[in-house]
Design a protein around this motif. Structure first.
Motif, PDB file in Angstrom:
ATOM      1  N   VAL A 229     -11.437   6.623 -13.656  1.00  0.00           N
ATOM      2  CA  VAL A 229     -10.097   6.455 -14.231  1.00  0.00           C
ATOM      3  C   VAL A 229      -9.778   4.970 -14.402  1.00  0.00           C
ATOM      4  CG1 VAL A 229      -7.639   6.879 -13.847  1.00  0.00           C
ATOM      5  CG2 VAL A 229      -9.309   8.644 -13.286  1.00  0.00           C
ATOM      6  N   GLU A 230     -10.188   4.138 -13.445  1.00  0.00           N
ATOM      7  CA  GLU A 230      -9.966   2.701 -13.561  1.00  0.00           C
ATOM      8  C   GLU A 230     -10.711   2.115 -14.755  1.00  0.00           C
ATOM      9  OE1 GLU A 230      -9.310   0.400  -9.542  1.00  0.00           O
ATOM     10  OE2 GLU A 230     -10.968   1.794  -9.297  1.00  0.00           O
ATOM     11  N   ILE A 231     -11.896   2.624 -15.029  1.00  0.00           N
ATOM     12  CA  ILE A 231     -12.670   2.117 -16.169  1.00  0.00           C
ATOM     13  C   ILE A 231     -11.948   2.415 -17.481  1.00  0.00           C
ATOM     14  CG2 ILE A 231     -14.798   2.472 -17.464  1.00  0.00           C
ATOM     15  CD1 ILE A 231     -16.246   2.797 -14.806  1.00  0.00           C
ATOM     16  N   VAL A 232     -11.440   3.636 -17.614  1.00  0.00           N
ATOM     17  CA  VAL A 232     -10.790   4.018 -18.872  1.00  0.00           C
ATOM     18  C   VAL A 232      -9.484   3.260 -19.064  1.00  0.00           C
ATOM     19  CG1 VAL A 232      -9.788   5.941 -20.160  1.00  0.00           C
ATOM     20  CG2 VAL A 232     -11.897   6.274 -18.851  1.00  0.00           C
ATOM     21  N   PHE A 233      -8.719   3.088 -17.991  1.00  0.00           N
ATOM     22  CA  PHE A 233      -7.403   2.434 -18.083  1.00  0.00           C
ATOM     23  C   PHE A 233      -7.441   1.062 -17.405  1.00  0.00           C
ATOM     24  CE2 PHE A 233      -6.707   7.042 -18.055  1.00  0.00           C
ATOM     25  CZ  PHE A 233      -6.028   7.191 -19.249  1.00  0.00           C
ATOM     26  N   PHE A 234      -8.463   0.276 -17.733  1.00  0.00           N
ATOM     27  CA  PHE A 234      -8.624  -1.053 -17.146  1.00  0.00           C
ATOM     28  C   PHE A 234      -7.459  -1.978 -17.486  1.00  0.00           C
ATOM     29  CE2 PHE A 234     -10.440  -1.144 -21.356  1.00  0.00           C
ATOM     30  CZ  PHE A 234      -9.996  -2.354 -21.895  1.00  0.00           C
ATOM     31  N   PHE A 235      -6.765  -1.706 -18.591  1.00  0.00           N
ATOM     32  CA  PHE A 235      -5.684  -2.569 -19.075  1.00  0.00           C
ATOM     33  C   PHE A 235      -4.340  -2.217 -18.446  1.00  0.00           C
ATOM     34  CE2 PHE A 235      -6.172   1.168 -21.665  1.00  0.00           C
ATOM     35  CZ  PHE A 235      -4.876   1.639 -21.818  1.00  0.00           C
ATOM     36  N   ASN A 236      -4.283  -1.143 -17.665  1.00  0.00           N
ATOM     37  CA  ASN A 236      -3.017  -0.648 -17.128  1.00  0.00           C
ATOM     38  C   ASN A 236      -2.865  -1.123 -15.679  1.00  0.00           C
ATOM     39  OD1 ASN A 236      -0.771   0.897 -16.310  1.00  0.00           O
ATOM     40  ND2 ASN A 236      -1.281   2.475 -17.804  1.00  0.00           N
ATOM     41  N   PRO A 237      -1.979  -2.064 -15.395  1.00  0.00           N
ATOM     42  CA  PRO A 237      -1.837  -2.560 -14.007  1.00  0.00           C
ATOM     43  C   PRO A 237      -1.397  -1.471 -13.034  1.00  0.00           C
ATOM     44  CG  PRO A 237      -0.736  -4.027 -15.572  1.00  0.00           C
ATOM     45  CD  PRO A 237      -1.093  -2.786 -16.326  1.00  0.00           C
ATOM     46  N   ALA A 238      -0.618  -0.510 -13.483  1.00  0.00           N
ATOM     47  CA  ALA A 238      -0.153   0.547 -12.584  1.00  0.00           C
ATOM     48  C   ALA A 238      -1.316   1.375 -12.058  1.00  0.00           C
ATOM     49  CB  ALA A 238       0.855   1.439 -13.310  1.00  0.00           C
ATOM     50  N   VAL A 239      -2.261   1.710 -12.931  1.00  0.00           N
ATOM     51  CA  VAL A 239      -3.417   2.500 -12.513  1.00  0.00           C
ATOM     52  C   VAL A 239      -4.261   1.717 -11.497  1.00  0.00           C
ATOM     53  CG1 VAL A 239      -5.550   3.592 -13.307  1.00  0.00           C
ATOM     54  CG2 VAL A 239      -3.459   3.808 -14.652  1.00  0.00           C
ATOM     55  N   LEU A 240      -4.489   0.440 -11.755  1.00  0.00           N
ATOM     56  CA  LEU A 240      -5.277  -0.374 -10.835  1.00  0.00           C
ATOM     57  C   LEU A 240      -4.587  -0.501  -9.478  1.00  0.00           C
ATOM     58  CD1 LEU A 240      -6.386  -3.222 -13.281  1.00  0.00           C
ATOM     59  CD2 LEU A 240      -7.533  -1.068 -12.772  1.00  0.00           C
ATOM     60  N   TRP A 241      -3.260  -0.634  -9.488  1.00  0.00           N
ATOM     61  CA  TRP A 241      -2.526  -0.772  -8.234  1.00  0.00           C
ATOM     62  C   TRP A 241      -2.555   0.526  -7.430  1.00  0.00           C
ATOM     63  CZ3 TRP A 241       2.910   0.819  -7.237  1.00  0.00           C
ATOM     64  CH2 TRP A 241       3.351   0.391  -5.990  1.00  0.00           C
ATOM     65  N   VAL A 242      -2.323   1.660  -8.085  1.00  0.00           N
ATOM     66  CA  VAL A 242      -2.355   2.947  -7.381  1.00  0.00           C
ATOM     67  C   VAL A 242      -3.760   3.232  -6.850  1.00  0.00           C
ATOM     68  CG1 VAL A 242      -2.068   5.436  -7.677  1.00  0.00           C
ATOM     69  CG2 VAL A 242      -0.402   3.863  -8.669  1.00  0.00           C
ATOM     70  N   ALA A 243      -4.803   2.856  -7.594  1.00  0.00           N
ATOM     71  CA  ALA A 243      -6.178   3.053  -7.111  1.00  0.00           C
ATOM     72  C   ALA A 243      -6.431   2.234  -5.843  1.00  0.00           C
ATOM     73  CB  ALA A 243      -7.173   2.672  -8.204  1.00  0.00           C
ATOM     74  N   SER A 244      -5.913   1.008  -5.800  1.00  0.00           N
ATOM     75  CA  SER A 244      -6.070   0.199  -4.587  1.00  0.00           C
ATOM     76  C   SER A 244      -5.317   0.813  -3.408  1.00  0.00           C
ATOM     77  CB  SER A 244      -5.587  -1.226  -4.846  1.00  0.00           C
ATOM     78  OG  SER A 244      -4.180  -1.258  -5.084  1.00  0.00           O
ATOM     79  N   LEU A 245      -4.124   1.382  -3.659  1.00  0.00           N
ATOM     80  CA  LEU A 245      -3.391   2.059  -2.585  1.00  0.00           C
ATOM     81  C   LEU A 245      -4.156   3.283  -2.081  1.00  0.00           C
ATOM     82  CD1 LEU A 245       0.293   1.974  -3.921  1.00  0.00           C
ATOM     83  CD2 LEU A 245      -0.736   0.514  -2.185  1.00  0.00           C
ATOM     84  N   ILE A 246      -4.800   4.013  -2.985  1.00  0.00           N
ATOM     85  CA  ILE A 246      -5.589   5.178  -2.581  1.00  0.00           C
ATOM     86  C   ILE A 246      -6.730   4.760  -1.665  1.00  0.00           C
ATOM     87  CG2 ILE A 246      -7.173   6.945  -3.459  1.00  0.00           C
ATOM     88  CD1 ILE A 246      -5.339   7.240  -5.868  1.00  0.00           C
ATOM     89  N   ARG A 247      -7.394   3.656  -1.997  1.00  0.00           N
ATOM     90  CA  ARG A 247      -8.504   3.193  -1.152  1.00  0.00           C
ATOM     91  C   ARG A 247      -8.003   2.756   0.230  1.00  0.00           C
ATOM     92  NH1 ARG A 247     -10.153   1.126  -6.317  1.00  0.00           N
ATOM     93  NH2 ARG A 247     -12.054   2.183  -7.005  1.00  0.00           N
ATOM     94  N   GLU A 248      -6.852   2.097   0.277  1.00  0.00           N
ATOM     95  CA  GLU A 248      -6.321   1.693   1.579  1.00  0.00           C
ATOM     96  C   GLU A 248      -5.957   2.908   2.433  1.00  0.00           C
ATOM     97  OE1 GLU A 248      -3.060  -0.883   0.902  1.00  0.00           O
ATOM     98  OE2 GLU A 248      -4.244  -2.470  -0.070  1.00  0.00           O
ATOM     99  N   GLU A 249      -5.300   3.884   1.843  1.00  0.00           N
ATOM    100  CA  GLU A 249      -4.932   5.074   2.606  1.00  0.00           C
ATOM    101  C   GLU A 249      -6.162   5.891   2.993  1.00  0.00           C
ATOM    102  OE1 GLU A 249      -2.060   5.542   3.806  1.00  0.00           O
ATOM    103  OE2 GLU A 249      -1.170   3.853   2.749  1.00  0.00           O
ATOM    104  N   ARG A 250      -7.199   5.842   2.185  1.00  0.00           N
ATOM    105  CA  ARG A 250      -8.440   6.533   2.546  1.00  0.00           C
ATOM    106  C   ARG A 250      -9.016   5.966   3.834  1.00  0.00           C
ATOM    107  NH1 ARG A 250     -12.719   5.018  -1.562  1.00  0.00           N
ATOM    108  NH2 ARG A 250     -12.777   3.160  -0.255  1.00  0.00           N
ATOM    109  N   GLU A 251      -9.056   4.646   3.951  1.00  0.00           N
ATOM    110  CA  GLU A 251      -9.555   4.030   5.181  1.00  0.00           C
ATOM    111  C   GLU A 251      -8.628   4.328   6.353  1.00  0.00           C
ATOM    112  OE1 GLU A 251     -12.475   2.680   5.458  1.00  0.00           O
ATOM    113  OE2 GLU A 251     -12.837   3.042   3.337  1.00  0.00           O
TER     114      GLU A 251
END
Length: 530
Positions: A229-251
Motif C-alpha cells: 500500500v505504501e508503494i502505491v500511495f508513496f505520494f500520500n503523507p497520511a498513508v505513510l504516517w499511518v503505516a509507521s504507526l502500525i509498525r510501532e503498535e506491532r512492536e
C-alpha cells in the motif's frame, strides 16, 4: 503510454486525486484514535489502525472502478480525450478555477504526465521491494550455522505455549545484526552469531518469545501488504504516517506478549538494549527484535509507564494544518462568489494595526519549547547511558559469580581429598607393619623410570600404581617385561603365613580419577587389602 487506453489513464489520474482527500480523512481518524486510546491495549490500537488503512485502500479501489466505468467510452458520453475540451482550453492561463470540477479538468489535461511519473516511481519502489525480498532469501541461506539442541527444544516449548502449531526453525547467522524472523509459510528465526553467549538465558528467552509473537500474529505477511500500500500511495503523507504507526503498535503488541510470558520488565529491557548494541542495519521486510534506533526509547518508556504514546507536537501541527486546509478548500470551491467578495474587502486599502507584542511572545514560546525538547533529549541519552552501565555491571557480577563457583568447586575437591586422607589415616595397620612412606624409594623409582625411558624428567611423573599384579604410570600400563624388573626391586612379599595383596600408589585413584594433592609430602599412599 500510447498502449494504455485513455479512459484507463483518466480513471487512474482521478483516483490518485481523490486519494488525497481520503488520506486527510484517514489521518484525522488515526489522530483522534491515537489521542483517545492512550490507556487502551496496543492490540486494540493496532487493529483500529489496520482497519482504517484497509478501509482507505478499499475506498480507493471503489473510486477507481467507479471512475473507470464513468470514463469508459462505451458507457459514458461525457468522457473525451483532453484535447477535445475547447471550452476549458479557451480559459486563460491566469484564470482561477471556481470549483472542484475545474481542478479535475485541469489535472486531466496533464493526466498522461501524472500517470507516467506515478507509474515510474511505483515500478522503482516495487523493484526495491523485490530486491529486499531477494536479500532475505540470501540471508536465510548464507552463513547459517545450527544452534544448540537445547535452544531448539526450548523454541518448540515456547511455540506450543503461544499456540503456534507450525514448524519453526532457529539458526545462528553471520550476516544478521539483530534477531529477525524471515518467512511466513516456513518461518525461520535468525540469531546473530555470538549473541546467545553474550546474553543471559532470560534475555535470550524473552527475545525468542518476541519473535514467536510475530509469527503467531502473522506480522511478516501483514508487513508485506502494508508495504505494498505504501508503494502505491508513496505520494500520500497520511498513508505513510499511518503505516509507521502500525509498525510501532506491532512492536508494542509483541513486547506485551513477551512481558506477559517472562514476567520481568528489567530482563526484557536489558535484552532490548543488548540487541540494540548489536544492531547496525536490519532488513526492511523482516521482523526485527530491537527495532529502529529512534523507536527503542519510546518502547522502553511505554513499558515502564504502562501508557501508550500520544501525538507529538509536529504530528499535531501537521494534522491541524491538514484539517484546516481541507476545510478551507472545501469552503473555497463551494462558495467561490462569497470568497471573491471577501478577498475584495480584504484588499480594500484600510489601515490594520498589528499587535507588536504577539510575535515576540510567540518567538519566546518557540524558544522555550526548543530548550525543553533539547533537555528531554539529553535526559533520554543519559538514561540510555545509565542502562548500558547497568548492563556492564550485571555482566561483571556474573563473571564474579562464575569465579566464586570455580573457587567453591576447588574447595570442594580439597575437602573431598581431606576426607579421603583422613579415611586412609584411620585405617588400622597390620601387626608389625611399617609405613612405606619413604621418599627415597620414590626417588629411586623415578630415577629408574627416567633411565628406562618411560618418562623424560621428574616432573613428568604425575601418578603411578605398583602392585604385585601390575604397574601403571600416568594412567598407562607398563609392559610385563619392564614390570617384572620393578616388581623384583620394589614390591614387598607378604609375611610368611599371611595372605593379601600389596600396592604402592602415588596420586592415583582406583576409579581412574586423578587427585591433585596440595602437599607433595602427602602424595604417597600405601594400601594393603587383607
Amino acid at each position: 503510454m500510447k498502449a494504455i487506453p485513455a479512459h484507463y489513464i483518466n480513471a487512474i489520474c482521478d483516483t490518485l486525486i481523490h486519494s488525497l482527500w481520503l488520506g486527510i480523512l484517514l489521518s484525522v481518524a488515526a489522530g483522534l484514535m491515537v489521542l483517545c486510546t492512550r490507556k487502551a491495549s496496543p492490540q486494540i490500537r493496532y487493529n483500529l489502525l489496520l482497519t482504517g488503512l484497509g478501509l482507505f485502500a478499499g475506498s480507493v479501489l471503489f473510486i477507481f472502478l467507479r471512475q473507470l466505468l464513468a470514463t469508459e467510452p462505451s458507457l459514458s458520453l461525457t468522457a473525451a480525450p483532453p484535447v477535445s475540451l475547447p471550452a476549458f482550453a479557451s480559459t486563460p492561463i491566469n484564470a482561477k478555477p471556481g470549483n472542484w470540477a475545474d481542478i479535475t479538468l485541469l489535472l486531466r489535461t496533464h493526466a498522461n504526465a501524472i500517470v507516467l511519473i506515478w507509474l515510474a516511481i511505483v515500478l522503482a519502489r516495487t523493484l526495491q521491494l523485490l530486491t529486499g525480498l531477494q536479500s532475505l532469501y540470501f540471508l536465510r541461506r548464507r552463513h547459517i550455522t545450527a544452534i544448540s539442541r537445547e535452544w531448539e527444544e526450548r523454541v518448540k516449548v515456547l511455540a506450543l505455549q503461544l499456540g503456534i502449531k507450525r514448524m519453526i526453525s532457529i539458526a545462528e547467522s553471520g550476516l544478521a545484526k539483530v534477531p529477525i524472523v524471515v518467512g511466513h509459510l516456513k518461518p525461520l528465526i535468525l540469531i546473530p552469531a555470538g549473541l546467545i553467549t553474550a546474553m543471559p538465558p532470560a534475555g535470550i528467552e524473552a527475545m525468542l518469545i518476541h519473535e514467536l509473537a510475530h509469527i503467531r500474529r502473522r506480522d511478516y505477511l501483514v508487513n508485506l501488504l502494508v508495504s505494498s500500500v505504501e508503494i502505491v500511495f508513496f505520494f500520500n503523507p497520511a498513508v505513510l504516517w499511518v503505516a509507521s504507526l502500525i509498525r510501532e503498535e506491532r512492536e508494542n503488541c509483541c513486547d506485551d506478549i513477551a512481558l506477559a510470558h517472562t514476567g520481568s520488565k528489567s530482563a526484557y529491557i536489558n535484552a532490548l538494549v543488548a540487541c540494540h548494541e548489536y544492531q547496525l542495519t536490519a532488513p526492511a521486510y523482516a521482523m526485527a527484535f530491537s527495532g529502529r534506533k529512534d523507536n527503542l526509547l519510546g518502547r522502553v518508556k511505554r513499558m515502564l509507564s504502562n501508557s501508550n504514546p500520544s501525538l507529538n507536537i509536529i504530528e499535531r501541527a501537521v494534522l491541524a494544518v491538514g484539517l484546516l486546509t481541507a476545510v478551507l478548500f472545501t469552503a473555497a470551491f463551494s462558495n467561490a462568489d462569497k470568497l471573491q467578495k471577501l478577498v475584495a474587502k480584504v484588499a480594500h486599502p484600510a489601515v490594520i494595526k498589528a499587535d507588536p507584542i504577539t510575535p515576540v511572545v510567540s518567538i519566546r514560546t518557540a524558544q522555550a519549547n526548543l530548550r525543553t525538547s533539547q533537555t528531554n533529549l539529553r535526559t533520554s541519552k543519559a538514561n540510555l547511558r545509565t542502562s548500558r552501565a547497568n548492563i556492564r555491571t550485571s555482566q561483571a557480577n556474573l563473571r564474579t559469580s562464575k569465579a566464586n563457583i570455580r573457587t567453591g568447586e576447588a574447595n570442594l575437591r580439597t575437602s573431598q581429598y581431606n576426607l579421603q586422607h583422613q579415611a586412609y589415616a584411620a585405617t588400622p595397620y597390620p601387626v608389625n607393619y611399617k609405613p612405606y612412606n619413604d621418599d627415597t624409594n620414590r626417588e629411586k623409582l623415578t630415577a629408574a623410570l627416567i633411565a628406562d625411558g618411560v618418562i623424560n624428567k621428574k616432573e613428568d611423573l604425575r601418578s603411578f600404581k605398583l602392585s604385585d599384579k601390575e604397574f601403571i604410570v600416568n594412567d598407562e600400563k607398563i609392559p610385563d617385561e619392564i614390570y617384572q624388573k620393578y616388581r623384583k626391586a620394589f614390591v614387598k612379599s607378604p609375611e610368611p603365613g599371611k595372605k593379601g595383596s600389596w600396592s604402592w600408589m602415588f596420586n592415583y585413584d582406583e576409579k581412574t580419577t586423578k587427585i591433585n594433592l596440595p602437599d607433595s609430602s602427602l602424595n604417597l599412599a600405601l594400601a594393603f587389602n587383607a
